[in-house]
Design an enzyme around this catalytic site. Structure first.
Site, mmCIF file in Angstrom:
data_model
loop_
_atom_site.group_PDB
_atom_site.id
_atom_site.type_symbol
_atom_site.label_atom_id
_atom_site.label_comp_id
_atom_site.label_asym_id
_atom_site.label_seq_id
_atom_site.Cartn_x
_atom_site.Cartn_y
_atom_site.Cartn_z
ATOM 1 N N HIS A 26 -2.148 13.993 4.412
ATOM 2 C CA HIS A 26 -2.372 13.291 3.148
ATOM 3 C C HIS A 26 -2.999 11.924 3.430
ATOM 4 C CE1 HIS A 26 1.382 11.734 4.782
ATOM 5 N NE2 HIS A 26 1.153 10.632 4.089
ATOM 6 N N ASP B 156 -2.521 7.865 1.912
ATOM 7 C CA ASP B 156 -1.469 7.161 1.185
ATOM 8 C C ASP B 156 -1.924 6.547 -0.128
ATOM 9 O OD1 ASP B 156 0.499 7.866 2.988
ATOM 10 O OD2 ASP B 156 0.214 6.091 4.234
ATOM 11 N N HIS C 121 -3.528 11.704 7.411
ATOM 12 C CA HIS C 121 -2.520 11.794 8.469
ATOM 13 C C HIS C 121 -1.363 12.693 8.057
ATOM 14 C CE1 HIS C 121 -1.305 8.561 5.762
ATOM 15 N NE2 HIS C 121 -0.048 8.844 6.107
ATOM 16 N N ARG D 241 14.640 12.074 13.329
ATOM 17 C CA ARG D 241 13.517 11.154 13.562
ATOM 18 C C ARG D 241 13.585 10.052 12.516
ATOM 19 N NH1 ARG D 241 8.245 10.318 11.373
ATOM 20 N NH2 ARG D 241 6.486 10.606 12.802
HETATM 21 O O1 LIG Z 1 6.602 9.081 9.538
HETATM 22 C C1 LIG Z 1 5.410 9.106 9.843
HETATM 23 O O2 LIG Z 1 5.014 9.111 11.007
HETATM 24 C C2 LIG Z 1 4.368 9.163 8.728
HETATM 25 C C3 LIG Z 1 4.947 9.256 7.345
HETATM 26 C C4 LIG Z 1 3.918 9.198 6.277
HETATM 27 O O3 LIG Z 1 2.763 9.368 6.498
HETATM 28 C C5 LIG Z 1 4.322 8.888 4.906
HETATM 29 O O4 LIG Z 1 5.527 8.830 4.609
HETATM 30 O O5 LIG Z 1 3.429 8.689 4.062
HETATM 31 FE FE LIG Z 2 1.546 8.683 4.842
#
Ligand SMILES: O=C(O)CCC(=O)C(=O)O
Ligand SMILES: [Fe+2]
Length: 302
Positions: free
Chosen positions: A187, A189, A260, A270
């Site tokens: 996606h 952001d 990403h 995590r």
């Molecule tokens: O946690 C991550 O490495 C990326 C998370 C992400 O891209 C998001 O929450 O928009």
């Molecule tokens: Fe993200």
């Protein structure tokens, strides 16, 4: 006082004085060349004409290392943004994360993991209610500020970078044997990807005001869960992956140039502080200052 600490002490003083714009800088440890300290310092940012953090406890912090600048100027990576002890403390704070927190609309995360979150204001409120040690919430605030300052400096931003949303999050693997999904699908952001056309529309309900994104990782003690940049809006396969570890900060401009995602977390938990920033003061996260005020009050009273 060793060199690192005296250095931080000088910066501590400096940040206090820069806050009152135009005021003369004072102090500095005897025998040290202030100009040199500033030149070498990662945190000579923000310049005097920009808002400064109010209370900035520098002493505890290591100097971060920018370990890689990819060929892409919109991406950065820094290590050592947190010490092991600071990661451990923030991991302690993740015990207060709530399932599904922060997502009113359909959450993008996979059902094969448990997603939990704690936003900055809820952390401060929990400290106010005596549920969370105030130091932990203050560390959450300080780690977020430190990340913000690193990003603004490295991307050479000339106007203030505001917090737009700050979320301590954990993704925990469920007992699923074969995973073909992602923890977080590819996606951007600040725009909504149409996979059929490869267009990413910067229109509501996308968070169109988000200009920069960052993730500050708290550990690497799990399996899977690498962050990755995809090739493009039309080729969502991983172009570059980053393995999380304590104190590693990944940051990038929030648009379609940085599609990403997160690979499946196949074992363990995590956790990270996810941060989104805006250059638009109208979209500044009010809850961030509210959290700071609450923590300030707690300190003043105690
Ligand atoms: O946690 C991550 O490495 C990326 C998370 C992400 O891209 C998001 O929450 O928009
Ligand atoms: Fe993200």
């Amino acid at each position: 006082m060793d060199l690192e600490h005296s250095f931080m002490h000088v910066l501590d003083e400096l940040s206090g004085h820069l806050e009152q714009f135009g005021e003369e800088r004072q102090g500095g440890e005897e025998g040290q060349d202030d100009a040199e300290l500033l030149d070498n310092d990662f945190f000579a940012y923000p310049p005097a004409n920009m808002p400064q953090a109010e209370e900035w406890e520098w002493q505890e912090w290591n100097k971060p290392e920018i370990v890689r600048f990819t060929t892409d100027p919109d991406r950065m990576l820094a290590d050592n943004v947190l010490s092991q002890d600071q990661c451990d403390k923030l991991l302690e704070l993740t015990k207060h994360c709530k399932e599904g927190d922060g997502y009113q609309r359909k959450a993008p995360h996979t059902y094969n993991e448990l997603f939990e979150g704690l936003n900055i204001l809820d952390a401060a409120k929990k400290s106010q209610e005596g549920e969370v040690v105030p130091e932990l919430s203050q560390l959450y605030v300080n780690a977020s500020r430190r990340s913000r300052d690193a990003i603004a400096k490295e991307f050479n931003l000339q106007t203030p970078l505001y917090f737009s949303y700050t979320h301590l999050v954990c993704r925990t693997a469920k007992d699923v044997v074969e995973r073909r999904d992602l923890s977080h699908p590819v996606h951007s952001d600040n725009c909504i990807l149409n996979e059929a056309t490869g267009e990413c529309d910067k229109v509501p309900p996308a968070y169109t005001w988000r200009d920069y994104s960052a993730i500050l990782y708290l550990s690497g003690e799990f399996e899977g869960g690498d962050f990755f940049y995809a090739h493009s809006t039309k080729d969502l396969s991983p172009e570059e992956t980053v393995s999380p570890k304590c104190g590693r900060l990944v940051a990038f401009s929030a648009g379609k140039e940085n599609m990403h995602g997160v690979l499946a977390v196949t074992k363990g938990r995590r956790c990270a502080v996810a941060l989104w920033f805006t250059l638009d003061p109208n979209h500044k996260e009010a809850t961030f200052s509210m959290a700071e005020e609450i923590l300030h009050e707690i300190k003043t009273v105690s």
